[in-house]
Design a protein around this motif. Sequence first.
Motif, short mmCIF file in Angstrom:
data_model
loop_
_atom_site.label_atom_id
_atom_site.label_comp_id
_atom_site.label_asym_id
_atom_site.label_seq_id
_atom_site.Cartn_x
_atom_site.Cartn_y
_atom_site.Cartn_z
N VAL A 103 12.24 -1.41 -2.63
CA VAL A 103 11.76 -2.55 -1.83
C VAL A 103 10.40 -3.00 -2.35
O VAL A 103 10.14 -4.20 -2.52
N VAL A 104 9.51 -2.04 -2.61
CA VAL A 104 8.18 -2.35 -3.14
C VAL A 104 8.30 -3.09 -4.46
O VAL A 104 7.62 -4.09 -4.70
N LEU A 156 0.88 -1.17 0.00
CA LEU A 156 0.00 0.00 0.00
C LEU A 156 0.92 1.22 0.00
O LEU A 156 1.66 1.45 0.96
N ILE A 157 0.88 2.00 -1.10
CA ILE A 157 1.81 3.12 -1.23
C ILE A 157 1.04 4.39 -1.60
O ILE A 157 -0.15 4.34 -1.93
N GLY A 158 1.75 5.50 -1.57
CA GLY A 158 1.15 6.77 -1.92
C GLY A 158 1.96 7.91 -1.36
O GLY A 158 2.78 7.72 -0.46
N PRO A 159 1.76 9.12 -1.88
CA PRO A 159 2.50 10.28 -1.38
C PRO A 159 2.08 10.62 0.04
O PRO A 159 1.08 10.11 0.55
N ASN A 160 2.83 11.49 0.69
CA ASN A 160 2.46 11.93 2.03
C ASN A 160 1.05 12.52 2.01
O ASN A 160 0.69 13.28 1.11
N GLY A 161 0.25 12.14 3.01
CA GLY A 161 -1.11 12.64 3.08
C GLY A 161 -2.10 11.88 2.23
O GLY A 161 -3.26 12.28 2.12
N ALA A 162 -1.66 10.75 1.65
CA ALA A 162 -2.54 9.98 0.76
C ALA A 162 -3.60 9.20 1.53
O ALA A 162 -4.59 8.77 0.95
N SER A 174 7.23 -14.91 3.91
CA SER A 174 6.01 -14.85 3.09
C SER A 174 5.69 -16.19 2.44
O SER A 174 4.63 -16.34 1.83
N ALA A 175 6.58 -17.16 2.59
CA ALA A 175 6.41 -18.45 1.89
C ALA A 175 5.08 -19.11 2.23
O ALA A 175 4.45 -19.73 1.37
N ASN A 176 4.62 -18.98 3.45
CA ASN A 176 3.35 -19.60 3.83
C ASN A 176 2.44 -18.63 4.57
O ASN A 176 1.64 -19.01 5.42
N ARG A 177 2.59 -17.33 4.24
CA ARG A 177 1.76 -16.30 4.85
C ARG A 177 1.40 -15.24 3.82
O ARG A 177 2.04 -15.13 2.78
N THR A 178 0.38 -14.46 4.14
CA THR A 178 0.01 -13.29 3.34
C THR A 178 0.56 -12.07 4.04
O THR A 178 0.50 -11.97 5.27
N ILE A 179 1.09 -11.13 3.27
CA ILE A 179 1.68 -9.92 3.85
C ILE A 179 1.11 -8.68 3.17
O ILE A 179 1.06 -8.60 1.94
N LEU A 180 0.67 -7.73 3.99
CA LEU A 180 0.31 -6.40 3.51
C LEU A 180 1.26 -5.42 4.17
O LEU A 180 1.43 -5.46 5.39
N MET A 181 1.89 -4.56 3.38
CA MET A 181 2.83 -3.60 3.97
C MET A 181 2.63 -2.21 3.40
O MET A 181 2.31 -2.03 2.23
N VAL A 182 2.80 -1.22 4.29
CA VAL A 182 2.92 0.17 3.88
C VAL A 182 4.41 0.45 3.80
O VAL A 182 5.13 0.18 4.77
N GLU A 183 4.89 0.96 2.68
CA GLU A 183 6.34 1.15 2.52
C GLU A 183 6.62 2.32 1.57
O GLU A 183 6.00 2.44 0.52
#
Length: 263
Positions: free
Chosen positions: A222-223, A49-55, A208-217
């Motif tokens: 890296v994304v 989950l990405i976006g500019p500052n204030g998104a 992540s091999a056996n899990r779901t990951i959601l990240m803000v980055e």
Amino acid sequence: MSAAMNQSPVASPKADIILSARGLTKRFSGFTAVDSVDLDIKRGTIHALIGPNGAGKTTCFNLLTKFLQPSAGKITLNDRDITRLSAADISRRGLVRSFQISAVFPQLSVLENVRIALQRRRGDSFDFWRPEKVLSAYDEEASARVEEVGLSSHLHEPAGELSYGRKRALEIATTLALEPEMLLLDEPMAGMAQEDVGRISALIRKISANRTILMVEHNLSVVADLSDQITVLARGQVLAEGTYEDVSQDERVVEAYIGAGHE
């Protein structure tokens, strides 16, 4: 026997979605920080989950992890409504925000920090004065979690003496001790030196091999390296979704986010 009875059952598309939001909205004193966001996280993927500052991405993340309650909308986990549940409730259902046990106990060893997380998962109290023989029952599993994040050589080292990147790895180990089906990472690379970024990126890929990951980055390299799917937010709304190749070539994203980051 009819042909219909011979047909194999077709898996529902919903089975592939572990976390979903519909019309997710958060208002603060007349200001709409998140505005009717629809989001689907596929099982077994790394979703950024990405976006500019204030998104609105941090607010959206806090809504999904139940640190905030939405003004409107619905959130489902494994097709079950979790909209009004607490962070503790959804943690017990397998959705855990990394760094919920964010402040490591600096005077305790790496092993002891993970052992405390195991006590939490099993419903035991955090009684530091309990006999060592009782607490040592957790050592084998705690050691396995420490090994999973690459800290075995620091097993008995005080957590306060770890480098910043290794403290992050320890925080992930304490989260893994809760046996999450889905892990949510809030800016896991924030404040890291490049060496640590590479180490934690490799760790995220491994777990992540056996899990779901959601990240803000914020770190786009890296994304690009880790993400299967990306959702771009701008002004509280979904601007674009797709692979990194897709969104990086979207003119709206270039204008709102990537272009702004390279001025």
